[in-house]
Enzyme design. Sequence first.
Site, PDB file in Angstrom:
ATOM      1  N   ALA A 172      54.449  33.715  42.860  1.00 30.06           N
ATOM      2  CA  ALA A 172      54.687  35.136  42.586  1.00 30.06           C
ATOM      3  C   ALA A 172      54.247  35.476  41.165  1.00 30.06           C
ATOM      4  O   ALA A 172      54.603  34.785  40.210  1.00 30.06           O
ATOM      5  CB  ALA A 172      56.165  35.455  42.766  1.00 30.06           C
ATOM      6  N   ALA A 173      53.464  36.530  41.026  1.00 25.91           N
ATOM      7  CA  ALA A 173      52.937  36.904  39.712  1.00 25.91           C
ATOM      8  C   ALA A 173      52.268  38.259  39.779  1.00 25.91           C
ATOM      9  O   ALA A 173      51.902  38.745  40.858  1.00 25.91           O
ATOM     10  CB  ALA A 173      51.907  35.871  39.232  1.00 25.91           C
ATOM     11  N   TYR A 178      46.976  38.803  31.169  1.00 23.38           N
ATOM     12  CA  TYR A 178      47.200  37.948  32.333  1.00 23.38           C
ATOM     13  C   TYR A 178      47.123  36.475  31.946  1.00 23.38           C
ATOM     14  O   TYR A 178      48.025  35.689  32.250  1.00 23.38           O
ATOM     15  CB  TYR A 178      46.184  38.274  33.425  1.00 23.38           C
ATOM     16  CG  TYR A 178      46.186  37.298  34.569  1.00 23.38           C
ATOM     17  CD1 TYR A 178      47.288  37.176  35.406  1.00 23.38           C
ATOM     18  CD2 TYR A 178      45.078  36.474  34.807  1.00 23.38           C
ATOM     19  CE1 TYR A 178      47.299  36.262  36.465  1.00 23.38           C
ATOM     20  CE2 TYR A 178      45.087  35.569  35.851  1.00 23.38           C
ATOM     21  CZ  TYR A 178      46.193  35.464  36.673  1.00 23.38           C
ATOM     22  OH  TYR A 178      46.195  34.556  37.706  1.00 23.38           O
ATOM     23  N   ILE A 226      28.410  45.283  41.782  1.00 21.88           N
ATOM     24  CA  ILE A 226      28.206  44.177  40.849  1.00 21.88           C
ATOM     25  C   ILE A 226      28.690  44.600  39.465  1.00 21.88           C
ATOM     26  O   ILE A 226      28.192  45.581  38.893  1.00 21.88           O
ATOM     27  CB  ILE A 226      26.721  43.794  40.773  1.00 21.88           C
ATOM     28  CG1 ILE A 226      26.198  43.393  42.152  1.00 21.88           C
ATOM     29  CG2 ILE A 226      26.509  42.676  39.761  1.00 21.88           C
ATOM     30  CD1 ILE A 226      24.693  43.215  42.192  1.00 21.88           C
ATOM     31  N   ARG A 276      33.299  44.626  32.358  1.00 17.35           N
ATOM     32  CA  ARG A 276      34.732  44.691  32.100  1.00 17.35           C
ATOM     33  C   ARG A 276      35.099  43.859  30.884  1.00 17.35           C
ATOM     34  O   ARG A 276      34.510  42.805  30.641  1.00 17.35           O
ATOM     35  CB  ARG A 276      35.518  44.190  33.326  1.00 17.35           C
ATOM     36  CG  ARG A 276      35.371  45.066  34.544  1.00 17.35           C
ATOM     37  CD  ARG A 276      36.030  44.426  35.750  1.00 17.35           C
ATOM     38  NE  ARG A 276      35.886  45.247  36.952  1.00 17.35           N
ATOM     39  CZ  ARG A 276      36.086  44.816  38.179  1.00 17.35           C
ATOM     40  NH1 ARG A 276      36.443  43.553  38.385  1.00 17.35           N
ATOM     41  NH2 ARG A 276      35.931  45.617  39.212  1.00 17.35           N
ATOM     42  N   GLY A 291      37.634  41.470  28.607  1.00 17.69           N
ATOM     43  CA  GLY A 291      38.645  40.435  28.802  1.00 17.69           C
ATOM     44  C   GLY A 291      38.340  39.396  29.857  1.00 17.69           C
ATOM     45  O   GLY A 291      39.247  38.708  30.321  1.00 17.69           O
TER      46      GLY A 291
END
Length: 305
Positions: free
Chosen positions: A74-75, A141, A201, A264, A266
């Site tokens: 779970a996360a 994350y 993409i 994107r 990170g």
Amino acid sequence: MKAIVTGGNGFIGSHIVDRLIQKSWEVIVIDDNSAECNDKFYYNNKAKNYKINICDYDLIYPLFEGVDVVFHLAAESRIQPAILNPCYTTKVNVVGTCNILQAARESDVDRVIYSSTSSGYGRKNKPPLREDMLKDCLNPYSVAKCAGEDLCSMYTSLFGLKTVSFRYFNVYGERQPTRGQYAPVVGLFLKQYAEGKPMTIVGDGTQRRDFTNIYDAVEANILAAETGNQSVFGQVFNVGTGTNFSILDIVNKIDGECENIAPRIGESKVTLADNSKIKNILGWKPKIEFMNWLQEELKKEKYKK
């Protein structure tokens, strides 16, 4: 044997539940069904399902009585949503993980198997990526998931709770999430292709990823649950194939229309696992080759034009 699987209605978790049921384990699932990338959640009727958030210690703790093994999946489990909501990500992935470990400790659970991420390697480490490399967390994350690894190691060294942490490399396969723009790339591309839409993409598509089949990932969890090798506990292991492919490789294999969207922040450019540690200590090795799987998947009726 009795197990808890947190996140047991999701992609990887539901496959672990099914495998445990096949092995005649008693299974409890804890899942609040909040994962936004999942088109649906998967329930095994032979398991006991509880819709609970792992941050609620008082609700989860009673479920740990008599449990032998906890599989903690779970996360808040996607990079871009975590960037949008770092506070919630940290709460679930750090506080929630600590809750699981503490409940296991207080209930005399034998071991906890923690699902982590290869994203903690970041950009500074040169592939192939090894478990002894320094972390380079690029987003909330990976920071929060790596904190979970540290908690597991600490619970082993300080409290004697057996833990094993797995750093997954881009798991794909049956039931993979496909909902929304941040869904994992394999499932997303196949869904877009099946619907006659262009594959989106991110950036130029030269990013390379080590794609690991769901059944290989499940096998790693089963080996960790059943091993008597004491050197395994408190350790972190890569779960990856040791081979990678570019996003453009996938597009070319599927051979459909595509379009480029903005890069994107990170995210790593290249992932590639050094899997020698898990091979040597746990005896695990990948059995399913990504491009062969993709070729067979594309033969299904829903992809025929």
